[in-house]
Design a protein around this motif. Structure first.
Motif, PDB file in Angstrom:
ATOM      1  N   ALA A  41     -15.827  -2.083 -10.116  1.00 12.53           N
ATOM      2  CA  ALA A  41     -14.698  -2.356 -11.356  1.00 12.53           C
ATOM      3  C   ALA A  41     -13.202  -1.629 -11.278  1.00 12.53           C
ATOM      4  O   ALA A  41     -12.450  -2.383 -11.248  1.00 12.53           O
ATOM      5  CB  ALA A  41     -15.544  -1.596 -12.608  1.00 12.53           C
ATOM      6  N   VAL A  42     -12.693  -0.850 -10.170  1.00 12.53           N
ATOM      7  CA  VAL A  42     -12.294   0.244 -10.478  1.00 12.53           C
ATOM      8  C   VAL A  42     -11.590  -1.103  -9.132  1.00 12.53           C
ATOM      9  O   VAL A  42      -9.308  -1.448  -9.724  1.00 12.53           O
ATOM     10  CB  VAL A  42     -11.662   1.712  -9.778  1.00 12.53           C
ATOM     11  N   THR A  43     -11.533  -1.245  -8.118  1.00 15.96           N
ATOM     12  CA  THR A  43     -11.239  -2.441  -7.305  1.00 15.96           C
ATOM     13  C   THR A  43     -10.437  -3.087  -8.155  1.00 15.96           C
ATOM     14  O   THR A  43      -9.531  -3.955  -7.253  1.00 15.96           O
ATOM     15  CB  THR A  43     -12.041  -2.151  -5.474  1.00 15.96           C
ATOM     16  N   VAL A  44     -11.988  -4.510  -8.908  1.00 14.69           N
ATOM     17  CA  VAL A  44     -11.443  -5.583  -8.382  1.00 14.69           C
ATOM     18  C   VAL A  44     -10.132  -5.168 -10.089  1.00 14.69           C
ATOM     19  O   VAL A  44      -9.831  -6.366  -9.722  1.00 14.69           O
ATOM     20  CB  VAL A  44     -13.014  -5.843  -9.502  1.00 14.69           C
ATOM     21  N   VAL A  45      -9.972  -4.307 -10.847  1.00 18.00           N
ATOM     22  CA  VAL A  45      -9.570  -4.337 -11.903  1.00 18.00           C
ATOM     23  C   VAL A  45      -8.446  -4.400 -11.268  1.00 18.00           C
ATOM     24  O   VAL A  45      -6.738  -4.989 -11.682  1.00 18.00           O
ATOM     25  CB  VAL A  45      -9.607  -3.736 -12.946  1.00 18.00           C
ATOM     26  N   GLY A  46      -7.836  -3.396 -10.350  1.00 20.47           N
ATOM     27  CA  GLY A  46      -6.588  -2.893 -10.032  1.00 20.47           C
ATOM     28  C   GLY A  46      -6.165  -4.305  -9.044  1.00 20.47           C
ATOM     29  O   GLY A  46      -4.840  -4.193  -9.120  1.00 20.47           O
ATOM     30  N   GLY A  47      -6.678  -4.950  -8.375  1.00 20.27           N
ATOM     31  CA  GLY A  47      -6.667  -6.097  -7.857  1.00 20.27           C
ATOM     32  C   GLY A  47      -6.183  -7.164  -8.610  1.00 20.27           C
ATOM     33  O   GLY A  47      -4.971  -8.170  -8.399  1.00 20.27           O
ATOM     34  N   ILE A  48      -6.642  -7.460  -9.211  1.00 14.43           N
ATOM     35  CA  ILE A  48      -6.464  -8.366 -10.713  1.00 14.43           C
ATOM     36  C   ILE A  48      -5.188  -8.352 -10.930  1.00 14.43           C
ATOM     37  O   ILE A  48      -4.020  -9.067 -11.098  1.00 14.43           O
ATOM     38  CB  ILE A  48      -7.426  -8.885 -11.666  1.00 14.43           C
ATOM     39  N   VAL A  49      -5.048  -7.292 -11.716  1.00 13.63           N
ATOM     40  CA  VAL A  49      -3.637  -7.234 -12.328  1.00 13.63           C
ATOM     41  C   VAL A  49      -2.040  -7.003 -10.566  1.00 13.63           C
ATOM     42  O   VAL A  49      -1.492  -7.445 -11.377  1.00 13.63           O
ATOM     43  CB  VAL A  49      -3.831  -5.573 -12.301  1.00 13.63           C
ATOM     44  N   ALA A  50      -2.497  -6.716  -9.464  1.00  8.70           N
ATOM     45  CA  ALA A  50      -2.052  -6.764  -8.798  1.00  8.70           C
ATOM     46  C   ALA A  50      -1.570  -8.039  -7.927  1.00  8.70           C
ATOM     47  O   ALA A  50      -0.071  -8.583  -8.203  1.00  8.70           O
ATOM     48  CB  ALA A  50      -2.204  -6.370  -7.816  1.00  8.70           C
ATOM     49  N   GLY A  51      -2.936  -8.530  -8.080  1.00  8.72           N
ATOM     50  CA  GLY A  51      -2.273 -10.034  -8.148  1.00  8.72           C
ATOM     51  C   GLY A  51      -1.815 -11.078  -8.615  1.00  8.72           C
ATOM     52  O   GLY A  51      -0.800 -12.057  -8.330  1.00  8.72           O
ATOM     53  N   PHE A  52      -2.363 -10.720  -9.819  1.00 13.28           N
ATOM     54  CA  PHE A  52      -1.126 -11.367 -10.935  1.00 13.28           C
ATOM     55  C   PHE A  52       0.497 -10.898 -11.548  1.00 13.28           C
ATOM     56  O   PHE A  52       1.640 -11.880 -11.307  1.00 13.28           O
ATOM     57  CB  PHE A  52      -2.110 -11.204 -12.366  1.00 13.28           C
ATOM     58  N   ALA A  53       0.448 -10.004 -10.599  1.00 15.39           N
ATOM     59  CA  ALA A  53       1.802  -9.627 -10.574  1.00 15.39           C
ATOM     60  C   ALA A  53       2.266  -9.787  -9.314  1.00 15.39           C
ATOM     61  O   ALA A  53       4.042 -10.178  -9.423  1.00 15.39           O
ATOM     62  CB  ALA A  53       2.107  -7.681 -10.608  1.00 15.39           C
ATOM     63  N   GLY A  54       1.976 -10.119  -8.314  1.00 13.90           N
ATOM     64  CA  GLY A  54       2.513 -10.728  -7.029  1.00 13.90           C
ATOM     65  C   GLY A  54       2.738 -12.158  -7.089  1.00 13.90           C
ATOM     66  O   GLY A  54       3.331 -13.115  -6.970  1.00 13.90           O
ATOM     67  N   ILE A 113       1.069  -1.028   0.194  1.00 15.15           N
ATOM     68  CA  ILE A 113       0.081  -0.007   0.092  1.00 15.15           C
ATOM     69  C   ILE A 113       0.592   1.690   0.261  1.00 15.15           C
ATOM     70  O   ILE A 113       0.846   1.812  -0.277  1.00 15.15           O
ATOM     71  CB  ILE A 113      -0.900   0.090   1.291  1.00 15.15           C
ATOM     72  N   ILE A 114       2.010   1.452   1.183  1.00 17.18           N
ATOM     73  CA  ILE A 114       2.236   2.524   0.881  1.00 17.18           C
ATOM     74  C   ILE A 114       3.252   2.680  -0.711  1.00 17.18           C
ATOM     75  O   ILE A 114       3.025   3.173  -0.980  1.00 17.18           O
ATOM     76  CB  ILE A 114       3.389   2.368   2.678  1.00 17.18           C
ATOM     77  N   LEU A 115       4.491   1.899  -0.354  1.00 21.49           N
ATOM     78  CA  LEU A 115       5.250   1.943  -1.970  1.00 21.49           C
ATOM     79  C   LEU A 115       4.170   1.889  -2.718  1.00 21.49           C
ATOM     80  O   LEU A 115       4.713   2.637  -4.339  1.00 21.49           O
ATOM     81  CB  LEU A 115       5.836   0.698  -1.683  1.00 21.49           C
ATOM     82  N   SER A 116       3.137   1.417  -3.270  1.00 18.31           N
ATOM     83  CA  SER A 116       2.328   2.043  -4.475  1.00 18.31           C
ATOM     84  C   SER A 116       1.848   3.280  -4.320  1.00 18.31           C
ATOM     85  O   SER A 116       1.481   3.797  -5.217  1.00 18.31           O
ATOM     86  CB  SER A 116       1.350   0.041  -4.754  1.00 18.31           C
ATOM     87  N   MET A 165       2.480  -0.405 -10.180  1.00 17.78           N
ATOM     88  CA  MET A 165       2.130  -0.505  -9.006  1.00 17.78           C
ATOM     89  C   MET A 165       2.962  -1.868  -9.159  1.00 17.78           C
ATOM     90  O   MET A 165       3.097  -2.877  -8.091  1.00 17.78           O
ATOM     91  CB  MET A 165       0.543  -0.404  -9.150  1.00 17.78           C
ATOM     92  N   PRO A 166       1.689  -2.548 -10.233  1.00 20.00           N
ATOM     93  CA  PRO A 166       2.599  -4.440 -10.333  1.00 20.00           C
ATOM     94  C   PRO A 166       3.993  -4.478 -10.083  1.00 20.00           C
ATOM     95  O   PRO A 166       4.035  -5.460 -10.020  1.00 20.00           O
ATOM     96  CB  PRO A 166       2.467  -4.799 -12.116  1.00 20.00           C
ATOM     97  N   ILE A 167       4.437  -3.759 -10.619  1.00 20.68           N
ATOM     98  CA  ILE A 167       6.653  -3.484 -10.050  1.00 20.68           C
ATOM     99  C   ILE A 167       6.964  -3.406  -8.979  1.00 20.68           C
ATOM    100  O   ILE A 167       6.980  -4.143  -8.271  1.00 20.68           O
ATOM    101  CB  ILE A 167       7.210  -2.627 -11.042  1.00 20.68           C
ATOM    102  N   VAL A 168       5.665  -2.635  -8.344  1.00 17.97           N
ATOM    103  CA  VAL A 168       5.784  -2.763  -6.667  1.00 17.97           C
ATOM    104  C   VAL A 168       5.442  -4.342  -6.091  1.00 17.97           C
ATOM    105  O   VAL A 168       6.006  -4.432  -4.763  1.00 17.97           O
ATOM    106  CB  VAL A 168       5.059  -1.929  -6.036  1.00 17.97           C
ATOM    107  N   CYS A 169       3.897  -4.675  -5.947  1.00 17.99           N
ATOM    108  CA  CYS A 169       3.382  -5.904  -6.513  1.00 17.99           C
ATOM    109  C   CYS A 169       5.009  -7.586  -6.213  1.00 17.99           C
ATOM    110  O   CYS A 169       4.645  -7.863  -5.268  1.00 17.99           O
ATOM    111  CB  CYS A 169       2.639  -6.146  -6.645  1.00 17.99           C
ATOM    112  N   PHE A 170       5.447  -7.201  -7.727  1.00 21.93           N
ATOM    113  CA  PHE A 170       5.653  -8.504  -7.948  1.00 21.93           C
ATOM    114  C   PHE A 170       7.765  -8.052  -7.233  1.00 21.93           C
ATOM    115  O   PHE A 170       7.858  -9.058  -6.239  1.00 21.93           O
ATOM    116  CB  PHE A 170       6.638  -7.908  -9.472  1.00 21.93           C
TER     117      PHE A 170
END
Length: 115
Positions: free
Chosen positions: A86-99, A7-10, A22-27
């Motif tokens: 929609a914003v919440t789910v799309v952002g979460g899916i992108v982050a989840g796959f990056a993680g 949360i903080i770094l993203s 954000m996905p780079i941070v999650c990765f």
């Protein structure tokens, strides 16, 4: 711990750069800290969903709902609540796959236990 760090770094990365930092941070954080694929996906998904929902609600508050209504109208979404979902789910899916990708990259480079 990873949840709060994401949360903080993203938030910092997205303040100074584009959304795709954000996905780079999650990765990177899931590469470093995750113990399982499930944990990597769920923690990244939850952290970014929380962050993006908070940012969307903040923007909605600051603009008194004008931007949210215009964007919802642009995409033919019936109301702003569905836009926030929609914003919440799309952002979460992108982050989840990056993680997940971060965890799998670490697993790919880890020494084999069967040697």
């Amino acid at each position: 711990m990873v949840y709060i760090l994401i949360i903080i770094l993203s938030a910092i990365a997205q303040y100074f750069g584009p959304w795709w930092l954000m996905p780079i941070v999650c990765f990177a954080l899931c590469f470093w800290k995750s113990k399982s694929v499930k944990e990597a996906f769920l923690v990244a998904f939850a952290a970014v969903s929380t962050l993006w929902l908070g940012l969307a609600l903040y923007q909605n508050f600051v603009t008194e709902g004008v931007i949210a209504l215009k964007i919802a109208e642009l995409f033919r979404i019936p109301n702003a609540s569905l836009l926030f979902a929609a914003v919440t789910v799309v952002g979460g899916i992108v982050a989840g796959f990056a993680g997940m990708a971060g965890y799998y990259c670490r697993a790919a480079f880890a020494p084999s236990k069967h040697s």
